[in-house]
Design a protein around this motif. Sequence first.
Motif, PDB file in Angstrom:
ATOM      1  N   TRP A  42     -10.520  91.342   6.440  1.00  0.00           N
ATOM      2  CA  TRP A  42     -11.300  90.711   5.369  1.00  0.00           C
ATOM      3  C   TRP A  42     -12.534  90.013   5.920  1.00  0.00           C
ATOM      4  N   ALA A  43     -12.536  89.773   7.206  1.00  0.00           N
ATOM      5  CA  ALA A  43     -13.574  88.949   7.831  1.00  0.00           C
ATOM      6  C   ALA A  43     -13.912  89.578   9.182  1.00  0.00           C
ATOM      7  N   PRO A  44     -15.073  89.218   9.764  1.00  0.00           N
ATOM      8  CA  PRO A  44     -15.449  89.807  11.061  1.00  0.00           C
ATOM      9  C   PRO A  44     -14.369  89.634  12.128  1.00  0.00           C
ATOM     10  N   VAL A  45     -13.700  88.475  12.130  1.00  0.00           N
ATOM     11  CA  VAL A  45     -12.517  88.272  12.973  1.00  0.00           C
ATOM     12  C   VAL A  45     -11.328  88.175  12.026  1.00  0.00           C
ATOM     13  N   HIS A  46     -10.320  88.994  12.221  1.00  0.00           N
ATOM     14  CA  HIS A  46      -9.111  88.909  11.385  1.00  0.00           C
ATOM     15  C   HIS A  46      -7.943  89.458  12.184  1.00  0.00           C
ATOM     16  N   PHE A  47      -7.126  88.538  12.666  1.00  0.00           N
ATOM     17  CA  PHE A  47      -5.934  88.978  13.390  1.00  0.00           C
ATOM     18  C   PHE A  47      -4.688  88.328  12.791  1.00  0.00           C
ATOM     19  N   LEU A  48      -3.554  88.915  13.127  1.00  0.00           N
ATOM     20  CA  LEU A  48      -2.263  88.474  12.607  1.00  0.00           C
ATOM     21  C   LEU A  48      -1.396  87.992  13.756  1.00  0.00           C
ATOM     22  N   MET A  49      -0.754  86.851  13.559  1.00  0.00           N
ATOM     23  CA  MET A  49       0.159  86.296  14.564  1.00  0.00           C
ATOM     24  C   MET A  49       1.573  86.409  14.003  1.00  0.00           C
ATOM     25  N   LEU A  81     -11.308  81.491  19.096  1.00  0.00           N
ATOM     26  CA  LEU A  81     -12.514  81.387  19.930  1.00  0.00           C
ATOM     27  C   LEU A  81     -12.663  82.620  20.825  1.00  0.00           C
ATOM     28  N   GLU A  82     -11.553  83.061  21.400  1.00  0.00           N
ATOM     29  CA  GLU A  82     -11.598  84.250  22.268  1.00  0.00           C
ATOM     30  C   GLU A  82     -12.040  85.490  21.505  1.00  0.00           C
ATOM     31  N   LYS A  83     -11.689  85.542  20.200  1.00  0.00           N
ATOM     32  CA  LYS A  83     -12.031  86.706  19.380  1.00  0.00           C
ATOM     33  C   LYS A  83     -13.442  86.617  18.796  1.00  0.00           C
ATOM     34  N   GLY A  84     -14.145  85.515  19.053  1.00  0.00           N
ATOM     35  CA  GLY A  84     -15.547  85.444  18.657  1.00  0.00           C
ATOM     36  C   GLY A  84     -15.862  84.468  17.549  1.00  0.00           C
ATOM     37  N   GLY A  92     -15.541  77.896  13.114  1.00  0.00           N
ATOM     38  CA  GLY A  92     -14.209  77.627  12.590  1.00  0.00           C
ATOM     39  C   GLY A  92     -13.499  78.908  12.197  1.00  0.00           C
ATOM     40  N   PHE A  93     -12.450  78.728  11.429  1.00  0.00           N
ATOM     41  CA  PHE A  93     -11.608  79.864  11.040  1.00  0.00           C
ATOM     42  C   PHE A  93     -10.722  79.422   9.892  1.00  0.00           C
ATOM     43  N   GLY A 117     -15.603  84.159  11.600  1.00  0.00           N
ATOM     44  CA  GLY A 117     -16.837  84.903  11.831  1.00  0.00           C
ATOM     45  C   GLY A 117     -17.839  84.655  10.721  1.00  0.00           C
ATOM     46  N   PRO A 118     -19.071  85.162  10.923  1.00  0.00           N
ATOM     47  CA  PRO A 118     -20.145  84.897   9.963  1.00  0.00           C
ATOM     48  C   PRO A 118     -19.814  85.399   8.565  1.00  0.00           C
ATOM     49  N   ARG A 119     -20.208  84.617   7.563  1.00  0.00           N
ATOM     50  CA  ARG A 119     -20.039  85.024   6.156  1.00  0.00           C
ATOM     51  C   ARG A 119     -21.268  85.784   5.682  1.00  0.00           C
ATOM     52  N   PRO A 120     -21.131  86.599   4.607  1.00  0.00           N
ATOM     53  CA  PRO A 120     -19.983  86.679   3.705  1.00  0.00           C
ATOM     54  C   PRO A 120     -18.844  87.516   4.279  1.00  0.00           C
TER      55      PRO A 120
END
Length: 124
Positions: A42-49, A81-84, A92-93, A117-120
Amino acid sequence: MSQPSHAHDENCIFCKIAAGKIPSRRVYEDDEIFVFDDINPWAPVHFLMIPKMHIPSMAQVGPEQAALLGRMMVLAPKLALEKGCRPYPEGGFRIVTNTGAEGGQEVHHLHIHVMGGPRPWLKG
Ligand code: 5GP
Ligand code: ZN
């Protein structure tokens, strides 16, 4: 920490991802936690834990998961932060955990979305 075999659900897609049976773009892994990029970000950085142990959702957690969930929360900002993601406060995130049908949960293995990551963004 070793886990008993019943801690995994053989029909669960995220159990298979954590076990490497389904490929994913891995971000981080330790004995208890697996982190990977969302396949449909959904966003430039999007990971699942996810916990490697099969816990269906936040509705099933108890005191025995407090340390694990705490470790996941402490790990999230570091991986963001590591993911950009840019640093706080300009960057933020967002952390989201959908729980149950009305909570918008589609995969029933507890997971924490971390987005930034940057919006939108596509969503959110
Ligand atoms: P939920 O709606 O359950 O909170 O989110 C499930 C998330 O898992 C969705 O964002 C979806 O894109 C992601 N997802 C579902 N299947 C896969 C998969 O096979 N691989 C990866 N990397 N992500 C997945
Ligand atoms: Zn599972």
